[in-house]
Design a protein around this motif. Structure first.
Motif, mmCIF file in Angstrom:
data_model
loop_
_atom_site.group_PDB
_atom_site.id
_atom_site.type_symbol
_atom_site.label_atom_id
_atom_site.label_comp_id
_atom_site.label_asym_id
_atom_site.label_seq_id
_atom_site.Cartn_x
_atom_site.Cartn_y
_atom_site.Cartn_z
ATOM 1 N N ASN A 139 0.935 -1.283 -0.014
ATOM 2 C CA ASN A 139 0.173 -0.080 0.032
ATOM 3 C C ASN A 139 0.917 1.319 0.008
ATOM 4 O OD1 ASN A 139 -2.043 1.782 0.316
ATOM 5 N ND2 ASN A 139 -2.510 1.304 2.528
ATOM 6 N N PRO A 140 0.662 2.160 -1.302
ATOM 7 C CA PRO A 140 1.558 3.384 -0.991
ATOM 8 C C PRO A 140 1.110 4.281 -0.113
ATOM 9 C CG PRO A 140 0.164 3.295 -2.887
ATOM 10 C CD PRO A 140 0.036 1.951 -2.110
ATOM 11 N N ASN A 141 0.176 4.230 0.286
ATOM 12 C CA ASN A 141 -0.582 5.293 1.155
ATOM 13 C C ASN A 141 -0.404 4.784 2.713
ATOM 14 O OD1 ASN A 141 -1.626 6.579 -0.766
ATOM 15 N ND2 ASN A 141 -3.517 5.183 -0.787
ATOM 16 N N ALA A 200 -4.150 9.193 -1.459
ATOM 17 C CA ALA A 200 -3.560 10.225 -2.282
ATOM 18 C C ALA A 200 -4.725 10.177 -3.498
ATOM 19 C CB ALA A 200 -2.469 9.726 -2.901
ATOM 20 N N VAL A 201 -4.887 11.491 -3.960
ATOM 21 C CA VAL A 201 -5.809 11.604 -5.045
ATOM 22 C C VAL A 201 -5.168 12.666 -6.071
ATOM 23 C CG1 VAL A 201 -8.262 12.679 -5.698
ATOM 24 C CG2 VAL A 201 -7.729 11.606 -3.271
ATOM 25 N N LEU A 202 -5.363 12.282 -7.297
ATOM 26 C CA LEU A 202 -4.606 13.099 -8.351
ATOM 27 C C LEU A 202 -5.854 13.874 -8.851
ATOM 28 C CD1 LEU A 202 -2.193 13.483 -10.219
ATOM 29 C CD2 LEU A 202 -3.189 11.736 -11.862
ATOM 30 N N ALA A 203 -5.500 15.383 -9.013
ATOM 31 C CA ALA A 203 -6.519 16.110 -9.409
ATOM 32 C C ALA A 203 -6.868 16.003 -10.813
ATOM 33 C CB ALA A 203 -6.015 17.636 -9.192
ATOM 34 N N ASP A 204 -8.093 16.411 -11.066
ATOM 35 C CA ASP A 204 -8.651 16.391 -12.533
ATOM 36 C C ASP A 204 -7.744 17.339 -13.235
ATOM 37 O OD1 ASP A 204 -10.372 17.417 -14.661
ATOM 38 O OD2 ASP A 204 -11.621 15.685 -14.069
ATOM 39 N N PRO A 205 -7.208 17.059 -14.529
ATOM 40 C CA PRO A 205 -6.447 18.005 -15.178
ATOM 41 C C PRO A 205 -7.200 19.153 -15.731
ATOM 42 C CG PRO A 205 -6.211 15.702 -16.135
ATOM 43 C CD PRO A 205 -7.306 15.524 -15.032
ATOM 44 N N SER A 238 -15.253 18.512 -2.445
ATOM 45 C CA SER A 238 -14.729 19.111 -3.204
ATOM 46 C C SER A 238 -13.036 19.537 -2.705
ATOM 47 C CB SER A 238 -15.163 20.058 -4.204
ATOM 48 O OG SER A 238 -14.506 20.564 -5.124
ATOM 49 N N LEU A 239 -11.950 19.171 -3.208
ATOM 50 C CA LEU A 239 -10.679 19.580 -2.695
ATOM 51 C C LEU A 239 -9.864 20.036 -3.683
ATOM 52 C CD1 LEU A 239 -10.125 16.227 -0.560
ATOM 53 C CD2 LEU A 239 -11.232 18.256 0.173
ATOM 54 N N ALA A 240 -9.143 21.158 -3.344
ATOM 55 C CA ALA A 240 -8.447 21.652 -4.354
ATOM 56 C C ALA A 240 -7.086 21.036 -4.525
ATOM 57 C CB ALA A 240 -8.256 23.283 -3.910
ATOM 58 N N ASN A 241 -6.317 21.305 -5.734
ATOM 59 C CA ASN A 241 -5.065 20.839 -5.829
ATOM 60 C C ASN A 241 -3.921 21.160 -5.097
ATOM 61 O OD1 ASN A 241 -2.925 19.889 -7.411
ATOM 62 N ND2 ASN A 241 -2.583 21.571 -8.682
ATOM 63 N N GLY A 242 -3.085 20.224 -4.924
ATOM 64 C CA GLY A 242 -1.739 20.542 -4.175
ATOM 65 C C GLY A 242 -1.782 20.944 -2.878
ATOM 66 N N ALA A 243 -2.710 20.097 -2.153
ATOM 67 C CA ALA A 243 -2.580 20.223 -0.524
ATOM 68 C C ALA A 243 -2.917 18.858 0.010
ATOM 69 C CB ALA A 243 -3.656 21.306 -0.290
ATOM 70 N N SER A 244 -2.486 18.889 1.026
ATOM 71 C CA SER A 244 -2.983 18.090 2.107
ATOM 72 C C SER A 244 -4.002 18.238 3.059
ATOM 73 C CB SER A 244 -1.692 17.442 3.080
ATOM 74 O OG SER A 244 -0.732 16.867 2.295
ATOM 75 N N TYR A 245 -5.073 17.191 3.005
ATOM 76 C CA TYR A 245 -6.153 17.638 4.065
ATOM 77 C C TYR A 245 -6.466 16.776 5.010
ATOM 78 C CZ TYR A 245 -7.563 20.623 -0.288
ATOM 79 O OH TYR A 245 -7.470 21.371 -1.162
ATOM 80 N N VAL A 246 -7.024 17.452 6.258
ATOM 81 C CA VAL A 246 -7.133 16.512 7.263
ATOM 82 C C VAL A 246 -8.731 16.814 7.741
ATOM 83 C CG1 VAL A 246 -7.059 16.338 9.897
ATOM 84 C CG2 VAL A 246 -5.158 16.997 8.339
ATOM 85 N N ILE A 247 -9.329 15.736 7.331
ATOM 86 C CA ILE A 247 -10.909 15.619 7.404
ATOM 87 C C ILE A 247 -11.164 14.902 8.466
ATOM 88 C CG2 ILE A 247 -13.038 14.906 6.274
ATOM 89 C CD1 ILE A 247 -11.555 14.810 3.720
ATOM 90 N N VAL A 266 -6.271 13.212 3.261
ATOM 91 C CA VAL A 266 -6.233 12.973 1.891
ATOM 92 C C VAL A 266 -5.134 13.987 1.204
ATOM 93 C CG1 VAL A 266 -7.622 13.340 -0.080
ATOM 94 C CG2 VAL A 266 -8.749 12.310 2.007
ATOM 95 N N VAL A 267 -4.407 13.545 0.271
ATOM 96 C CA VAL A 267 -3.291 14.376 -0.390
ATOM 97 C C VAL A 267 -3.912 14.379 -1.849
ATOM 98 C CG1 VAL A 267 -0.894 14.344 -1.021
ATOM 99 C CG2 VAL A 267 -1.542 13.555 1.024
ATOM 100 N N VAL A 268 -4.164 15.625 -2.130
ATOM 101 C CA VAL A 268 -4.603 15.916 -3.635
ATOM 102 C C VAL A 268 -3.344 16.717 -4.430
ATOM 103 C CG1 VAL A 268 -5.943 17.141 -5.218
ATOM 104 C CG2 VAL A 268 -6.946 16.287 -2.723
#
Length: 882
Positions: free
Chosen positions: A549-551, A726-731, A778-787, A806-808
């Motif tokens: 698991n990479p996470n 880890a979540v990759l943002a929509d291009p 909805s989460l913005a790009n390039g940030a780590s989120y603590v939910i 969550v890391v976007v």
């Protein structure tokens, strides 16, 4: 007609029968000739057992033809010990005559018995029969035996002897309302008494609360028996016990009765057996007074005379040890009072002494701790005599009874007892200080919190007792701050520099109830302070672990040592340390990391104003390891149950082995195909569950999760997102969304649910009637989120909080935060990555893996190379933008 005439005379007695036979002979009815010798004799034995006792009986039997009946028959056997001319008794048919005689010794095989037969015409003959054998072929009674709680009619069962009896079995049942015998076929080992017609007036079934006994015998082909007797039982039993005398010897013949609240005896009163035991049954559920009675004495349950103790009875449940003692004894009882000017209520000991003020042997003192300043005491089973009583309590002067107390035994029928003695205890001044006997703190420590392994103190005999404990850093006697019990640790308050070994002297004190303070006992502790205490949670993968698991979830606690914790951070693979939010009160923290393929070095640091503490662990991310999935429970979930079901899957059957540890203790899973499960028992609080799958080809992969058992807070399980994701943002939007879903238990309390993102304002979440919830974030790009998801019980206001990390990511080229435009320094660093001079971390790749561009948008390919450098340079000069 003639035969019936003689038979009727025979039934009137031997003398009339003889006279009738003589008269008929004189009248010529028998033709003057003797009858032929046609009687058939037999001798059978019974070998019987009753408990530990056994013995033998011999049964003689003679059968004569109907036309020769009646007859007078006796038997004699010196060899068997049968007295001369023992009469045989005829059955109603008049053709079968038997006699059973107890014999002192085991009958010998071949021993002869002689039968003297006198027929109705006064002719005689002598018949003989011999003992064929003595049977030791005992059946073993199995049920019912002793006390039976059920009131149902029982099946009488036994275990067949080693050799099946050719003649089958005989069974006999005896009670006050049943006297019953029956013959049982050889292959049958159970018998149900059922007499619905009540032949002879017998009960249709055994009666609850009536004592019965039953015998069972195996019978051989010629009638020899091996019998087990006196198998006592009672159905519907409510309670059992034993009556003894003052020496402990059993007392037989004591009547036991159960009396209801109306004074009516219920059930059937019973009498104690030879061993003093009894069984009592047939009562409905309720509360009863149990009375033990003889002609000379009565005693209630618990050896009470004046105030019977009630006995609660539940039908179908047997209460044991409802005992009593009979003999020559009496009771002393009374009250004592602690003067209001003395210490708070303390235990009072009342002792019984002879007239010479010597403690009475065999009667222990009574110690009572009063809830207020007065209480009662009682001595039972006191032999007749004259006694003193002494009342003693810490902080009070001893009080003796004013005179000896006479005790007499006998039949007590009224509300008096032998003696009733009251006493008032007056306090005595306590001027003697207690003593600290042992004080053992840790000799060395790296924190200001010093463990104390032993701290004991004692007060003088008759003193007011140790009432306070205290540890200080000065040799001056304290005046306040006392603790009611000895502390297990002490926190140093004086200034201690970090990194410098410093000796600190601690002083232990004790205080008694009168306020007297002890002399101190001191000990020196050598303190060498480091940074904060850093504890990594057991649900975080251990150092040296490999995972597919990479996470990676990093959680733990940072606790102040010499000063407050100023920050917690983590660095991955030598990258820039990232600050981690932590609870300022508890020090708890949690964050998510994304691992690179291969070895990952994770360094966690907790810092204060003077220093820092680190934890370093190496975790290997290997995508080729065997598959391992844990479907339940969810990481971070809360439950009110002390156990959960662990379920999961792994690689194909036979390729891997599964190990499970709960809080470090191994648990054996059940493996079926490619699935595994285990019942996991939880401790109160957080529990670390670690599961590993070992494949002979690829090695071992490990997953860890935390489950909290707390019965006072709502159940909460978050099934999405994972603990770290880890979540990759929509291009196109450079944003992403995650689904927040799970379930709340205890929905009957209507708990509320809300979530926060990076400590922002809470947002309410709708919970379905079955406790499930689901919403999109909805989460913005390039940030780590603590939910953080919090469930609240509206009644108790108790809360449960589960955290998700969550890391976007969506690459911008900025190595600092992945959001800002790239700088020239970023381009220079990317060139070093591309040339292999430096190694890019997972975070670096997430921020700067921009090539190739598809439709003008980055489509990361997992590596940082020359293409990424060129794209970054083009963006720097304004040729590319996104």
């Amino acid at each position: 007609m003639l035969k019936e005439f003689v038979r009727q005379f025979f039934r009137q007695g031997t003398r009339l029968a003889t006279m009738a036979a003589s008269l008929l002979a004189l009248m010529g009815f028998f033709g003057g000739s003797a009858l032929a010798a046609t009687g058939i004799p037999s001798v059978t034995t019974t070998h019987w057992k009753s408990g530990s006792t056994q013995g033998y009986t011999v049964t003689g039997k003679v059968t004569i033809p109907d036309n020769l009946a009646p007859a007078t028959i006796t038997m004699t056997s010196t060899a068997l010990g049968i007295p001369a001319n023992t009469p045989l008794v005829g059955e109603s048919s008049g053709t079968v005559y038997t006699a059973t005689v107890d014999v002192a010794n085991r009958p010998g095989t071949g021993a002869q018995c002689t039968f003297n037969v006198t027929y109705v015409d006064n002719t005689t003959e002598t018949l003989t029969a011999t003992v064929s054998t003595v049977s030791d072929n005992f059946p073993v009674p199995t049920a019912p035996l002793g006390a039976v709680g059920s009131s149902a009619n029982p099946a009488f069962t036994w275990t067949a002897p080693t050799t099946a009896p050719a003649g089958g079995y005989d069974i006999a049942i005896n009670g006050s309302d049943i006297v019953w015998t029956d013959d049982i076929a050889p292959g049958v080992t159970t018998y149900t008494y059922n007499n619905p017609t009540q032949v002879g007036g017998y009960a249709a079934a055994v009666t609850p609360g009536v004592l019965y006994s039953w015998n069972v015998a195996s019978v051989d082909a010629v009638g020899n028996r091996a019998e087990v007797r006196n198998n006592s039982f009672m159905t519907g039993v409510n309670f059992t016990g034993k009556v003894t005398d003052m020496t402990g010897a059993p007392v037989a013949g004591v009547t036991v009765s159960a009396i209801d609240s109306q004074g009516v005896t219920r059930g059937v009163s019973v009498t104690t057996l030879a061993d003093g035991t009894y069984m009592y049954g047939g009562l409905a559920s309720g509360t009863y007074t149990v009375l033990f009675n003889t002609n000379s004495q009565l005693v209630y349950y618990n050896n009470q005379i004046t105030a019977p103790d009630p006995l609660a009875v539940t039908a179908g449940t047997i209460v044991s040890n409802i005992n009593a003692e009979f003999g020559s004894w009496g009771i002393i009882k009374g009250n004592f009072y602690l003067s209001g000017t003395g210490p708070a209520p303390v235990p009072v000991t009342v002792g019984l002494y002879t007239a010479a003020k010597v403690a009475v042997s065999g009667i222990s003192p009574v110690t009572v701790t009063p809830a207020v300043r007065y209480a009662s005491y009682e001595f039972t089973l006191v032999p007749p005599g004259s006694y003193y009583l002494k009342f003693s309590a810490a902080g009070y002067a001893d009080v003796w009874s004013a005179a000896t107390v006479p005790v007499t035994a006998g039949f007590v029928t009224d509300d008096t007892v032998n003696a009733n003695v009251d006493a008032t205890l007056v306090p005595v001044p306590d001027t003697t200080a207690p003593t600290v006997t042992v004080f053992t703190p840790a000799s060395a420590s790296t924190t200001l919190n010093i463990p104390i392994s032993t701290f004991t103190a004692s007060d003088n005999a008759g003193g007011t007792g140790v009432a306070g404990y205290l540890v200080t850093e000065t040799s001056t006697a304290p005046t306040s701050g006392w603790l009611s019990s000895a502390p297990s640790s002490y926190t140093v308050t004086q200034s201690v520099p970090e990194g410098v070994a410093t000796n600190v002297t601690l002083y232990a004190w004790a205080k008694d109830g009168a306020g007297n303070v002890s002399a101190y006992k001191s000990a020196v502790v050598r303190i060498t302070l480091s940074g904060p205490l850093l504890t990594i949670s057991g649900s975080t993968l251990a150092d040296g672990t490999a995972t597919k698991n990479p996470n990676f979830t990093l959680s733990g606690t940072a606790t102040p040592n010499a000063s407050a914790v100023t920050g917690v951070s983590v660095a991955l693979n030598g990258g820039t340390a990232k600050s981690i939010a932590f609870d300022s009160t508890t020090g708890v923290f949690s964050t998510g990391l994304v691992l690179a393929v291969g070895s990952n070095t994770i360094v966690t640091t907790a810092a204060d104003a003077h220093g820092s503490t680190t934890d370093q662990r190496v975790i290997t991310y290997n995508p080729a390891l065997t598959d391992l999935t844990i479907s339940s429970p969810a990481d971070g979930s809360y439950t009110k149950s002390n156990n959960v079901s662990l379920n999961g899957t792994f690689a194909a059957q036979g390729t891997a082995t599964i190990t499970v540890k709960v809080n470090g203790v191994a648990v054996t899973p059940v493996v079926s195909g490619s699935s595994f499960s285990a019942t996991v028992f939880l401790n109160q609080g957080a529990n670390a569950i670690v599961v590993s799958a070992t494949d002979s080809a690829t090695g071992t992969t490990t997953k860890a999760l935390s489950v909290t058992y707390d019965g006072s807070v709502p159940d909460l399980t978050v099934t999405s997102p994972a603990a770290t994701q880890a979540v990759l943002a929509d291009p196109s939007t450079q944003n992403s969304s995650v689904v927040l879903a799970g379930v709340i238990g205890d929905v009957t309390n209507n708990p509320t649910l809300a979530y926060t993102v990076n400590g922002g304002a809470p947002t309410a979440v709708t919970v379905a009637g079955n406790g499930t919830f689901s919403t999109s974030l909805s989460l913005a790009n390039g940030a780590s989120y603590v939910i953080k998801v919090t469930a609240t019980d509206p009644n108790s206001l108790a809360t449960t909080t589960v955290q998700r990390n969550v890391v976007v990511t969506y690459p911008t080229g900025c190595l600092t935060n992945g959001i800002s435009p790239p700088s020239l320094a970023d381009a220079q660093q990317l060139i070093k990555f591309a040339l292999g001079v430096n190694t890019a971390s997972t975070q670096d790749k997430g921020y700067a893996d921009v090539a190739p561009l598809v439709g003008g948008k980055p489509q990361p390919d997992g590596i940082i190379g020359v293409g990424d450098v060129l794209v970054i340079l083009e963006r720097l000069v304004g040729l590319k933008t996104w």
